[in-house]
Design a protein around this motif. Sequence first.
Motif, PDB file in Angstrom:
ATOM      1  N   LYS A   9      41.724  48.783-100.792  1.00  0.00           N
ATOM      2  CA  LYS A   9      40.904  49.079-101.983  1.00  0.00           C
ATOM      3  C   LYS A   9      39.398  49.003-101.732  1.00  0.00           C
ATOM      4  N   ALA A  10      38.982  48.208-100.765  1.00  0.00           N
ATOM      5  CA  ALA A  10      37.539  48.069-100.507  1.00  0.00           C
ATOM      6  C   ALA A  10      37.035  49.317 -99.783  1.00  0.00           C
ATOM      7  N   ASP A  26      38.259  43.333-101.495  1.00  0.00           N
ATOM      8  CA  ASP A  26      39.582  43.369-102.134  1.00  0.00           C
ATOM      9  C   ASP A  26      40.469  42.230-101.595  1.00  0.00           C
ATOM     10  N   ASP A 332      48.880  44.782-100.131  1.00  0.00           N
ATOM     11  CA  ASP A 332      48.457  44.176-101.389  1.00  0.00           C
ATOM     12  C   ASP A 332      49.675  43.602-102.136  1.00  0.00           C
TER      13      ASP A 332
END
Length: 461
Positions: A9-10, A26, A332
Motif C-alpha cells: 500500500k505504501a 503501511d 497484509d
Amino acid sequence: MKYISTRGKAPALSFGDVLLAGLANDGGLYVPETLPHYSKDEIASWASLSYQELAFKVMWPFVEGDIPAEEFKSMIEEAYAGFNHESIAPMVQVGNNEWVLELFRGPTLAFKDFALQLLGRLMDYVLAKRNEKLVIMGATSGDTGSAAIEGCRHSEHLSIFILHPYQRVSEVQRRQMTTVIDDNVFNVAVKGNFDDCQGMVKSSFADQSFLKGAKLGAVNSINWARIMAQIVYYFSSALAVGGPHRNVSFSVPTGNFGDIFAGYLAKKMGLPVDQLVVATNQNDILHRVIAENDMSRQALNVTLSPSMDIMVSSNFERLLFDAHGRNGAEIDDLMARFNKGDVSLNDQAWSFVKENFDSYKVDDKRTCEVITEVHDSAQYLLDPHTAIGLEAARQCWKDKSVPMITLATAHPVKFPEAVEKAGCDLPNLPEHMKDLFEREESYSVLDNELTQVQSFVAERI
Ligand SMILES: *Cc1c(COP(=O)(O)O)cnc(C)c1O
C-alpha cells in the motif's frame, strides 16, 4: 532502483527515501522492485577484486541514481578502513571442506559493523544533499548499540540516542558504547529492562511530536541498506572457495533473519548456492516454521547467545513476500491473521520456504560442547553464536563435497560467559580495544519513564 513495500500500500520509493524512512508507512518493509542477475562468468570475473571493489560491484545497482559512483566508492573505502584484517572478511578452515567466515574484524567485533559502518555514511550523504537532519533512536541489549554508535559518530547530520538497560549489559558492551565521546552521541541507561527500552523507542516512532518537527530514523535491520551491505560477503566468501563454478553452502546464526536474507538475495542474483541453513538457539520460531510450519510465539528464553534471543523475526516478512508471489495484499492479510493468533502458512508458501532453507536448533549445553570440541580439534575459539551456526551446518549438510561456510558473527571475547562455561581461556581484547577499561565513559542514567527520556532527547537535538 525503486523499492516497494511488502504490504503493497505504501508508495514505491527511491534508495535515498528508503534509507531515511526505515519502515514503510503501511507497516511493511521495503524490498527492491527487481534484482540484478549475473551469469557465472560475470561473477567469476570478480575473483581478483578487493573486498571494497567487490562491494561496489554488488551494491551499485541498488543505489544508482541516488548516490554518485565516486562518492559511493569513497564511502565504501572509509567504511571498511577501520577493519583489522586486509581481506576485511577472512576465511578460516576448521575441517574438511568446512569454513568459518570471520565477520568480526570491524570496530565493535560483530558482523553488524559491515552494514552500520556504511549506513551512517550513506545517511549523512543523503541528509547533507537535502539539508536535513535525522535523529536516530535505538534500544540495545548489546551488539547493535555499539555498532550503530560507531557507524554514526562522524555524521554531521545525525544525532544518535541509544537506550540500554541500566546495569544489565556486560561491561565490555557498555564501555564499547559509553567511551565514544562525541557531540552527537548520547548514551542513556534506563532504570528498566531491555523491553522497557524498546517500548520507549517504539512509542517515540509512533508519536514523534516530542521532537518538535525533527524526524526519527531507524538503524535496525528493517532498514534495507543494512541487508544490502550484507550481500557482499556471500559473494566474496564463495569466490574464495572456488565459486561460482562450484556450489557453496552457508550456515547463518539467525535472529532477526536479516543476515540470512542477504544470502538468499545473493542466490537470487546468480550465486550458485546449494544450501542456506538457518541456525537458531532455543528461541526457535524460525526453525519451527521451516521444519513444521509452526509460527506460534513462545516465551523468550535468555540464552548464552543473546544476540539471537528474538521472539519474532521482523525480516522474515521480506521472505514471505516472495513466498506469496510478491502479492502485498496477501501479506497484509497474513499479518492480520498472525495478530489474531493464526500460526501457519499456506502449503504453497511453506513449500517455498522449505525449498530455500534448511534449519536446526541448538541449546546452550550443546553450544558450549561445540566451542570445546572445535577448540580441541581445530585450535579455534568460536563465539557462542558461531558455535550454533557450525553445529547447524554439520547437522544439515547434505553433500560433503560442497564447501560449507559458517558465518562467524561475533568475536568470542564479547561473550565471556559461554567461553568460560566451555572451559576455554578468554582471548585478549584486540589491539584497537586494549585500553577499553581505562577509557573515559559518558552516559546518563534516567528513570524508566517515557516523558523523561523524550525530554532528554528533545533538549539535545
Ligand atoms: C545480530 C546478531 C545475530 C543475528 O543476526 P540477524 O541478522 O538478526 O539474523 C547473530 N549473531 C550476532 C553476534 C549478532 O550480533
